[in-house]
Write a protein that holds these residues in place. Structure first.
Motif, short mmCIF file in Angstrom:
data_model
loop_
_atom_site.label_atom_id
_atom_site.label_comp_id
_atom_site.label_asym_id
_atom_site.label_seq_id
_atom_site.Cartn_x
_atom_site.Cartn_y
_atom_site.Cartn_z
N GLU A 243 0.83 -1.21 0.00
CA GLU A 243 0.00 0.00 0.00
C GLU A 243 0.86 1.26 0.00
N SER B 267 6.00 2.10 -4.25
CA SER B 267 5.88 1.76 -5.65
C SER B 267 7.26 1.40 -6.14
N ARG C 150 -5.17 0.72 -8.30
CA ARG C 150 -4.96 1.34 -6.99
C ARG C 150 -6.28 1.83 -6.39
N GLY D 194 -1.19 7.52 -7.12
CA GLY D 194 -1.58 7.21 -5.76
C GLY D 194 -0.62 7.78 -4.71
N PRO E 177 2.47 7.14 -3.48
CA PRO E 177 3.02 6.28 -2.43
C PRO E 177 4.14 7.00 -1.69
N MET F 120 2.10 -3.94 -6.26
CA MET F 120 1.02 -3.00 -6.00
C MET F 120 -0.01 -3.63 -5.08
#
Ligand SMILES: Nc1ncnc2c1ncn2[C@@H]1O[C@H](COP(=O)(O)OP(=O)(O)O)[C@@H](O)[C@H]1O
Ligand SMILES: [Mg+2]
Lengths: 268, 254
Positions: free
Chosen positions: A79, A82, A107, A152, A154, B96
């Protein structure tokens, strides 16, 4: 682990078919910093990055990313990270935009198309957005690859040899992106064989050699490892290249004849 | 699978279906060899073959041809999976927050879609060549069910091949023996016409019971015990292949 650490490893070991590649790697990467893992080809950089990104299990040792153990809490690790692998991992059949939308969907983010458009603009890919990624140049593929990794936001980004095989301009673009990322507070762990890349980008540098971290510190700290000149001479700071070669030589595959570390003298 | 995993599998299946739609040659290539076999057996060899059954020879051989279609089609599944591993996109998905099983399931679902499309083409050609059946909707559904089960079982074999292959050729080579298996079965000639040991093998390998079941369904005849033998084989292959595929998938992470 301390509050400010984004990546902590202790005693990571990994062998392939009985051949040890990592032999006890200890690493501390501060949150929000750019950390360069420097090592020659085959040093085990990719192996370590794969362990940190939960693609490979270590034989021994522990690793935490963003506070979660990579072995026991791998889903949480995924989570918050990347990975941009050594070779651009884009889908050649899909267009640039479709690649970005795909990652945004995976995602589970709202408005995948909006995210894709924003990244296409940021990485100067808007013109090529509707072309298959298979038709992109090496630099464009790398940009798309990195753009896919940033979806997203990360907090921890692993870049495995992000500029290997790129021309100087594409390389400068990647460097600018990495600096931008760190500016936003993202932790960047990058691997490289290029000393100038580590010297240019990194807050801290670790040298991986023969399965262990030989030294780790800021550029200034590493430079201090080599003795400087005697009083009759004007001091010259050793370059990172000199530090690297001095440390790596004297070991079996260091590529240089073993011997005392030469001190740098430059008469004026 | 959780809701998450289902959603991820749907997105990833959409991706690999795009690959197929953008290079439909894989579906056509899959159908070419079976269609050539249809032509060869119906117009060249078929005249000399005595099946001892009613109906035309194409009705007799079509079930075996459909299995050959699927056996050659799954080579592409192994190939696509192998390419994903090579290109690093597989690693990207795995790093991911994507349900891990969904990456494999996407390939399995895509394999089903692609193979059923190839099968539809072959059945279309067979109809043009004179294949006829009075099968009821229920019988058609039963045939579809058997073919789907057959495709799924073989696809998991393809997943093992794709995961463990070292080269592109290695990824698809495993399908050659599968393509040959129907020739040593009741697919083209009755097993009683074969010499003893060959006939024994033919009668006891999975293809014969599957072919006989499909043939009976198309001919509106009772399927007898064949269907249970066929289902037993298919479920056993599926379970074993799935188990080995998941094990080799886990080993990659070792
Ligand atoms: N999956 C693997 N199987 C066997 N050997 C491997 C595997 N991955 C890496 N190695 C070996 O481990 C060593 C380190 O590889 P790698 O981590 O890729 O180094 P680097 O990224 O620093 O170039 C190399 O000798 C490589 O051949
Ligand atoms: Mg590497």
């Amino acid at each position: 682990m301390s509050a400010g650490a984004a990546v902590v490893t202790r005693g990571i070991e990994k062998s392939f078919k009985g051949v040890p590649v990592l032999r006890g790697v200890d690493l501390d990467v501060d949150a929000g910093s750019i950390f360069a893992l420097l090592g020659s080809n085959g040093a085990g950089k990719t192996t370590l990055v794969r362990i940190l990104s939960t693609l490979l299990k270590a034989d021994a040792g522990t690793a935490e990313v963003n506070g979660a153990d990579v072995a026991s809490r791998s889903a949480e690790v995924r989570e918050s990270i990347s990975l941009t692998g050594q070779f651009a991992a884009v889908d050649d059949v899909l267009t640039g935009r479709e690649n970005l939308v795909l990652v945004a969907r995976l995602r589970h983010l709202p408005d995948p198309r909006g995210i894709a458009d924003e990244l296409l603009a940021r990485f100067a890919l808007t013109e090529a957005a509707n072309r298959r990624a298979g038709t992109y140049s090496g630099g464009m593929r790398r940009r798309l690859d990195i753009a896919m990794s940033l979806i997203g936001d990360p907090p921890v980004v692993f870049l495995d040899e992000p500029t290997t095989g790129l021309d100087p301009q594409a390389r400068a673009e990647v460097w600018a992106t990495v600096e931008q990322l760190a500016g936003r507070g993202t932790t960047v762990l990058l691997t490289t064989q290029y000393l100038d890349e580590a010297e240019q980008l990194a807050d801290r540098i670790a040298i991986l050699h023969e399965g262990r971290i030989l030294v780790s510190g800021t550029l200034a700290e590493l430079k201090r490892l080599l003795p400087v000149a005697t009083v009759e001479y004007v001091e010259k700071q050793p370059s990172l290249e000199e530090v690297f070669l001095a440390l790596v030589s004297g070991t079996p595959d260091g590529g240089r004849s073993p011997g005392p570390i030469p001190s740098r003298k430059e008469p004026r | 699978m959780s809701i998450h995993a289902l959603g991820d599998a749907r997105v990833l299946t959409g991706r690999s279906l795009r690959h197929i739609v953008r290079s439909p040659d894989t579906i056509i290539t899959t159908a070419v060899t079976p269609v050539a076999l249809l032509l060869l057996f119906v117009y060249v060899l078929g005249g000399a073959i005595r099946t001892g059954e009613h109906g035309s020879y194409i009705d007799y051989m079509l079930p075996g041809i459909l299995l050959i279609t699927i056996a050659s089609g799954i080579a592409y599944t192994a190939y696509r999976l192998f390419l994903d591993l090579q290109s690093g996109i597989f690693d990207r998905f795995q790093s991911m927050p994507v349900a891990r099983s969904s990456v494999l399931w996407a390939h399995v679902l895509t394999s089903l879609a692609a193979n059923l499309a190839s099968v539809a083409i072959v059945i279309g050609v067979a109809l043009l060549m004179g294949f006829r059946t009075g099968a009821s909707l229920a019988a058609w559904l039963a045939v579809a069910g058997i073919l789907i089960l057959f495709t799924t079982a073989l696809t998991w074999l393809a997943v093992i091949a794709g995961l463990s292959a070292k080269t592109v050729d290695g990824a698809s080579a495993f399908s050659y023996p599968l393509i040959l298996l129907p020739f040593i079965s009741s697919a083209f000639v009755p097993t009683r016409s074969m010499p003893g040991p060959v006939a024994w093998f033919a009668e006891h390998q999975p293809v014969t019971s599957i072919v006989d079941s499909i043939r009976a369904l198309f001919a509106q005849q009772p399927v007898h015990d064949d269907i249970w033998v066929a289902l037993g084989w298919l479920v056993a292959i599926l379970v074993l292949a799935y188990g080995f595929a998941i094990a080799s998938y886990r080993r990659r992470l070792g």
